[in-house]
Design a protein around this motif. Sequence first.
Motif, mmCIF file in Angstrom:
data_model
loop_
_atom_site.group_PDB
_atom_site.id
_atom_site.type_symbol
_atom_site.label_atom_id
_atom_site.label_comp_id
_atom_site.label_asym_id
_atom_site.label_seq_id
_atom_site.Cartn_x
_atom_site.Cartn_y
_atom_site.Cartn_z
ATOM 1 N N LYS A 1 -0.865 3.200 15.120
ATOM 2 C CA LYS A 1 -0.995 4.285 14.150
ATOM 3 C C LYS A 1 -0.173 4.073 12.880
ATOM 4 O O LYS A 1 -0.294 4.862 11.941
ATOM 5 N N PRO B 1 -8.568 10.658 7.274
ATOM 6 C CA PRO B 1 -9.383 9.900 8.234
ATOM 7 C C PRO B 1 -10.866 10.242 8.099
ATOM 8 O O PRO B 1 -11.240 11.353 7.711
ATOM 9 N N ALA C 1 -3.403 1.509 8.570
ATOM 10 C CA ALA C 1 -3.230 0.980 9.922
ATOM 11 C C ALA C 1 -3.949 -0.363 10.058
ATOM 12 O O ALA C 1 -4.944 -0.627 9.374
ATOM 13 N N GLU D 1 -10.034 5.255 10.919
ATOM 14 C CA GLU D 1 -9.540 6.175 11.958
ATOM 15 C C GLU D 1 -8.314 6.962 11.521
ATOM 16 O O GLU D 1 -8.054 8.048 12.045
ATOM 17 N N TYR D 2 -7.557 6.400 10.608
ATOM 18 C CA TYR D 2 -6.292 6.993 10.228
ATOM 19 C C TYR D 2 -6.274 7.263 8.726
ATOM 20 O O TYR D 2 -7.139 6.809 7.977
ATOM 21 N N SER D 3 -5.269 7.989 8.289
ATOM 22 C CA SER D 3 -5.092 8.197 6.861
ATOM 23 C C SER D 3 -4.779 6.878 6.175
ATOM 24 O O SER D 3 -4.318 5.915 6.802
#
Length: 404
Positions: free
Chosen positions: A125, A66, A286, A264-266
């Motif tokens: 997520k 992220p 995501a 925001e996420y991997s």
Amino acid sequence: MLKLSLTTLLCSGLTIFSMTSLAQGVTIGGTVAEGEASGIMALFAGDRFSNFRNIDQFVATAEMTPSPDPWDLGTSNDSLRYQADFMGNPTSLEEFISLSDTTAFLVIRDGQVVYEKYAHGDSRKSLHASFSVAKSFTSALLGIALGEGKIGSLDDPIRQYLPELTSKTFDGVSVKHVLQMSSGMRFNETYTDPNSDINKMAGMVPPMSYLEYINTLGREHTPGTFNHYASINTQLLGILLVRVTGESLTNYMTNRLWHPLGMEYSGLWTLDEQGFELAMGGLAAAARDYAKLGLLYLDNGKREKLQILPPGWTSESVTPNEPHLMPGANTNSSNESGYQYQWWTPRDWDGDFLARGIWGQSIYVHPKNRVVIVKLAADQKNFDPTIKLAYIDYMQDMAQSMTD
């Protein structure tokens, strides 16, 4: 960071085997094929809703972490209500999501999330496989490499960077030809046909490397004259990027795109047995992070004041400018949709464009109304050309309706 599933750790190198009883063999399109489905092909058997958000349980993956400077898109105000014709029937947005086996649907208008829905076990997520949506990310990376001078010109011969392409198929083929799916390579991409090139390739790479495999492909058209969608072109672009940057696709994308864009996420890249990313269709992310690529292109390659893509690259990437790339009935294209640099245009083009994946994934952008739509799905009906185009028409109609 390399992430290996438990099944991978039990194997030699990165070869994947299933610990449980293997499923009936399938094609990439989910139809029955000979043998048993294992490794990446097992993604397309069984519960695809679950499979597509858990790709690291099937194959080795590399992780993009992220962003240290995440871009918060805010909460959804849930203000969108929509109904329109879909294949002759009045269809609400909620009905459209249901009938298209959609797992995530996100609509952003002028920077505000106006609709967000998850289904079939997906959540905000979930890192959902997007298949050929990855091609548009690969294109963005190519634009960055071009802007950094790692590629001199899109008109350079592809062999200038990859001299291993010794086949006569690549005589006269430029980087741009490959980028525009106009290299002239003969390649059958019928996902539901077990005997198509895209399905047989899974049994040929390995033991071949992708470059060795690509050298076996013949020529069907003169380069730069005919648009024929063939994923192997994008895999070649991924190999090119690794060569000119001296970095893995994962590292280069993390530093040049994933982190600057505020993911925001991997993000996960599927790896082949040699550890190379599947640039043609191996990205999982995501829904909100997919949307950020659409927002980046909507705003001419910028996130606020940060110029991430070279000036002019976004408009050049999504604007067909040669006869064989134009949408509509086109004798020099195998598609009714238009094409440019790994981005599609709808058949009834309105200056809009989209990234598109085989199981019903899309990042759709309508610049005039400043609309971005992300649709993730596990929808086998998307392999029907009529239904696939109707899905795009519905999203286009919705975006066109979203005026002040």
